[in-house]
Design a protein around this motif. Structure first.
Motif, short mmCIF file in Angstrom:
data_model
loop_
_atom_site.label_atom_id
_atom_site.label_comp_id
_atom_site.label_asym_id
_atom_site.label_seq_id
_atom_site.Cartn_x
_atom_site.Cartn_y
_atom_site.Cartn_z
N HIS A 145 -1.00 -3.47 -5.37
CA HIS A 145 -1.40 -4.24 -4.20
C HIS A 145 -0.68 -5.58 -4.10
O HIS A 145 -0.27 -6.00 -3.01
N SER A 176 -0.24 5.15 0.41
CA SER A 176 -1.41 6.00 0.62
C SER A 176 -1.07 7.47 0.41
O SER A 176 0.04 7.92 0.72
N HIS A 203 -5.61 7.77 -7.22
CA HIS A 203 -5.09 7.08 -6.03
C HIS A 203 -5.60 5.64 -6.00
O HIS A 203 -4.82 4.71 -5.69
N ALA A 206 -3.43 2.15 -6.12
CA ALA A 206 -3.58 1.14 -5.08
C ALA A 206 -3.88 -0.23 -5.66
O ALA A 206 -3.32 -1.25 -5.23
N GLU A 263 0.84 -1.20 0.00
CA GLU A 263 0.00 0.00 0.00
C GLU A 263 0.87 1.24 0.00
O GLU A 263 1.87 1.32 0.73
#
Length: 446
Positions: free
Chosen positions: A226, A36, A218, A222, A34
């Motif tokens: 992943h 973020s 975003h 992701a 991840e």
């Protein structure tokens, strides 16, 4: 994983300390990689000054003389936050300075969470481009974030004290992953726009920064990353500190929070392959003639008079090879004796690990026929530049050991196997510039 406090035994060997802090035996949760978005903290040039003057290389590449030189310039240089002890100041003072710079407007907190695209180029050629974000912390047992070096308690305690006082991540670690997917396209698309920052620094590189604030992008990043694995290219002690800080908060009952991630630059190595340089050794207490003569017991030794020819022969050698310098001539060491290698290599390592040049150097030569103690007095290091290593050895009357760089695929394979390359094996670059983006753990709480 235990927190890193004063009750952690000071004599804990790095292998055991690293296994505990990286979490080699923790239960697997199945969480993936991840990165973020976060509200980045950035210098305001109108107040702080030229970005080239307030940003620096990573903290561990700045020696005391360079730190004092940067501090002497005054102003808002990032070393006042991440190397306060060079100025005789405490980490508490550095944390207070961070908050003061925010109040003065020298630093600003971006209003929206973002992923940041960072680029380093030279003369128009892009050397590196990737995403800066908050990487989710994972135990090594998850096989998501892979260390390839051991860490030591002292540097982790040092960075933990700073992160705690600042309540912030002051510089990103450097991660590599094999991608080539949607995230790479998003990064390159963003780099086609107008950058937030664009400046040439004293390292000869042009550094640029863009911001991605679209939540849809975003989400695409992701989804794309992943299931990937990320290798820690640079910043093992800082990643270990992230994990220690997380453990400290969880032990205090704080639950999930911003301490479950740490500031990182994630680079797609298939799109932007890193430079992997060698780290050469200088042994001040070992005369080059003695080093070459003793090495004849276990390797083939070829003498050269011309440095350029010796370096060319070394670079083209297959298998483990070392170039010794420091005297009037140079000696190329090749073809290590198989029986001698078998006797000196520690048990429990893969065949690939046992063929690494740095493993052969450490166990066959430094710890074997040369019997040199492994400490900073007996072994000095020089990054990338073989001529600089040879020149340093000549000044000290010692021996330079020039190495070829490890291969990226070997580092990845060793890390994926749960092993560590020997200490001082890799020098990945270019490393992200410190001071471009900072991360407050609680951006709304000054």
């Amino acid at each position: 994983m235990p927190g890193v406090d004063d009750d952690l035994p000071a004599g804990l060997p790095p292998e055991e300390f690293s296994a505990r802090i990286f979490g080699t035996s923790e239960p697997r949760t199945g969480r993936g990689l991840e990165l973020s978005p976060f509200r980045g903290v950035r210098f305001v040039p109108e107040v702080a000054g030229d970005p080239a003057e307030v940003t620096t290389p990573p903290y561990d590449l700045i020696d005391e003389a360079a730190a004092l030189r940067l501090l002497a310039g005054g102003g808002y240089n990032i070393v006042r936050l991440n190397l306060p002890r060079a100025a005789g100041e405490s980490y508490h003072a550095a944390g207070e300075r961070l908050r003061r710079w925010l109040d003065e407007g020298a630093l600003t907190v971006d209003p929206e969470p973002a992923l940041y695209v960072y680029e380093a180029s030279r003369d128009g050629a892009v050397l590196q481009r990737g995403l800066i974000g908050a990487v989710g912390l994972r135990a090594e047992s998850e096989k998501v974030v892979l260390p390839h070096e051991d860490v030591f308690p002292g540097p982790v305690r040092d960075r933990l004290a700073l992160m705690t006082a600042a309540n912030a991540n002051l510089e990103p670690i450097f991660l590599l992953y094999e991608g080539g997917g949607d995230a790479a396209r998003i990064v390159d698309d963003a780099a086609g726009g107008e950058p937030l920052l664009d400046f040439r620094a004293d390292d000869g590189l042009t550094h640029r920064l863009w911001r991605i604030i679209d939540p849809a992008l975003h989400a695409r990043v992701a989804a794309d990353i992943h299931d990937k694995q990320a290798l820690i290219a640079d910043g093992h002690h800082r990643y270990a500190t992230y994990r220690a800080l997380q453990a400290r908060h969880h032990a205090a009952g704080d639950g999930p929070g911003p301490w479950d991630a740490g500031l990182a630059l994630l680079v797609d190595s298939t799109r932007y392959p890193p430079h992997l340089g060698a780290i050469h050794r200088v042994l001040p207490g070992l005369k080059p003639e003695d080093a070459a003569e003793r090495a004849r017991k276990v390797l083939r030794v070829t003498e050269y008079r011309d440095e350029a020819a010796a370096l060319d022969a070394h670079a083209s050698a297959s298998g483990p090879a070392f170039l010794l310098g420091g005297g009037d001539s140079l000696h190329l060491l090749t073809d290590p004796d198989a029986d001698a290698l078998s006797r000196c290599m520690p048990a429990g390592h893969s065949a690939r690990w046992r063929r690494l040049d740095t493993a052969v150097l450490d166990h066959l030569l430094i710890g074997g026929v040369w019997d040199v103690p492994e400490n900073e007095t007996a072994i000095e290091v020089v990054h990338d530049d073989p001529s600089a290593a040879i020149a340093r050895a000549r000044r000290s009357g010692g021996t330079a050991v020039v190495l070829n760089p490890l291969r990226v695929e070997d580092v990845l394979a060793v890390a994926g196997h749960g092993e560590r390359v020997p200490r001082k094996s890799t020098s990945f670059g270019p490393k992200p510039r410190t001071g471009l983006v900072l991360r407050l753990l609680r951006p709304d709480d000054r």
